[in-house]
Design an enzyme around this catalytic site. Sequence first.
Site, mmCIF file in Angstrom:
data_model
loop_
_atom_site.group_PDB
_atom_site.id
_atom_site.type_symbol
_atom_site.label_atom_id
_atom_site.label_comp_id
_atom_site.label_asym_id
_atom_site.label_seq_id
_atom_site.Cartn_x
_atom_site.Cartn_y
_atom_site.Cartn_z
ATOM 1 N N THR A 8 0.810 -1.037 0.372
ATOM 2 C CA THR A 8 0.364 0.292 0.212
ATOM 3 C C THR A 8 0.818 1.398 0.302
ATOM 4 O O THR A 8 1.662 1.035 0.945
ATOM 5 C CB THR A 8 -1.298 -0.101 1.138
ATOM 6 O OG1 THR A 8 -2.341 1.040 0.488
ATOM 7 C CG2 THR A 8 -0.147 0.428 2.425
ATOM 8 N N CYS A 30 -2.726 7.214 8.402
ATOM 9 C CA CYS A 30 -3.404 5.506 7.982
ATOM 10 C C CYS A 30 -2.699 5.442 9.027
ATOM 11 O O CYS A 30 -1.355 4.885 8.705
ATOM 12 C CB CYS A 30 -3.867 5.617 6.598
ATOM 13 S SG CYS A 30 -4.810 6.698 5.812
ATOM 14 N N HIS A 38 -5.945 -1.187 4.748
ATOM 15 C CA HIS A 38 -5.180 0.329 4.953
ATOM 16 C C HIS A 38 -6.330 0.965 6.001
ATOM 17 O O HIS A 38 -7.438 1.203 4.745
ATOM 18 C CB HIS A 38 -5.401 0.359 3.687
ATOM 19 C CG HIS A 38 -4.452 2.060 3.773
ATOM 20 N ND1 HIS A 38 -3.911 2.832 2.413
ATOM 21 C CD2 HIS A 38 -4.659 3.334 4.089
ATOM 22 C CE1 HIS A 38 -3.147 3.678 2.459
ATOM 23 N NE2 HIS A 38 -4.205 4.318 4.070
#
Lengths: 206, 161
Positions: B23, B29, B46
């Site tokens: 990711t 995040c 995520h």
Amino acid sequence: MEKKSFNELETVEKDIITELGNIGIGNAATSMAAMLNSKLTIDFTKVLALDFDEIANMMGGPEALTVGVLSLFEGDAEGMFLFVLQKSQADNLINMLLKTAGPIDFYDHIHFSAIKEIGNIIEGTYLTALEGLTGLSLKLSPPQVCIDMAGAILSVPVIEFGQTGDKGFLVESGFKDVEQDIDGRLLMVSSVDSYQKMCNVLKLKM
Amino acid sequence: MGEIIKVGIAALDVCKAPDSITTLGLGSCVGVVLYDELNKTAGLVHVMLPDSTRIRENTNRAKFADTGVDLMIERLEAIGIKKMMLKAKIAGGAKMFEFSRPGEKYSIGDQNVMAVLQALRRHRIPVVAQDTGLNYGRTILFNPATYELKITSAGKMDKVI
């Protein structure tokens, strides 16, 4: 109180917000062009509803090296401004202000101050225009600068609207200086309540 | 080398060696990798926000730390992986800008990390390694064949945890 979803905004409200953004960025571009003595022009203003990944991709991919200047505003309405551009273009802007040339590998405090000041002028002028048009009283926080991957910087506004739905609703303005290779974006993110407050004042005048 | 599977924001996916999973540009995040060493299988979620119960529109379960970890386990179980075999590696949860909202003791990044750790504790999944917090973005790539999580950041040396 739970925050409202962006679907609750009417079309006419989105039109009003776009126009507010247009005038805001118009004023901002004028003051920046004067400060930098450049031929800076406004490219567009639009109100967008985007998926999170579309936002992370808007600056040339989530890993593109990007400079962001962020300010929060509060008062009668609340939200944030994020001025973003690619790192190489931020170098160009700083060079215009400092009358220097060439890529800047490492930003020292002068470079940071310069880009902060540019962001502050843009965001401050935009906010002043917004206040003048809506009659709302708003206060801008000091700007913060971050140089990092686009995805990481844009995750800040994404998280703001992630709290109200699965699409980001933002007012995006672009401005350009073709000669100097500058293509910057100013994003305004606010809550639905705040957008409606901005609109209500104007609707009464219509 | 297999394929590299990309996971978007507030999304998840699974992969099996020789494929790997990534990711890009994690800010505040958090990327949560759950993996089974024996089956060389991993899942990556995520997550964006700590707590699905604080938000009205919470149908996207991958968006939140609490429901994201649950969903990741369900997805792995659906392909035959046993929960008791899972281990975790996590990264992200940075504070990109130095501002805070009134009444907020922790940054959203810190809240995300704490909520992920809490969810993993609830499922009794051990956290083998973590690279979280601070003030920079991270791209992560997990290889289920070696259990290595590679972390790439702008202007920094790559890191493997």
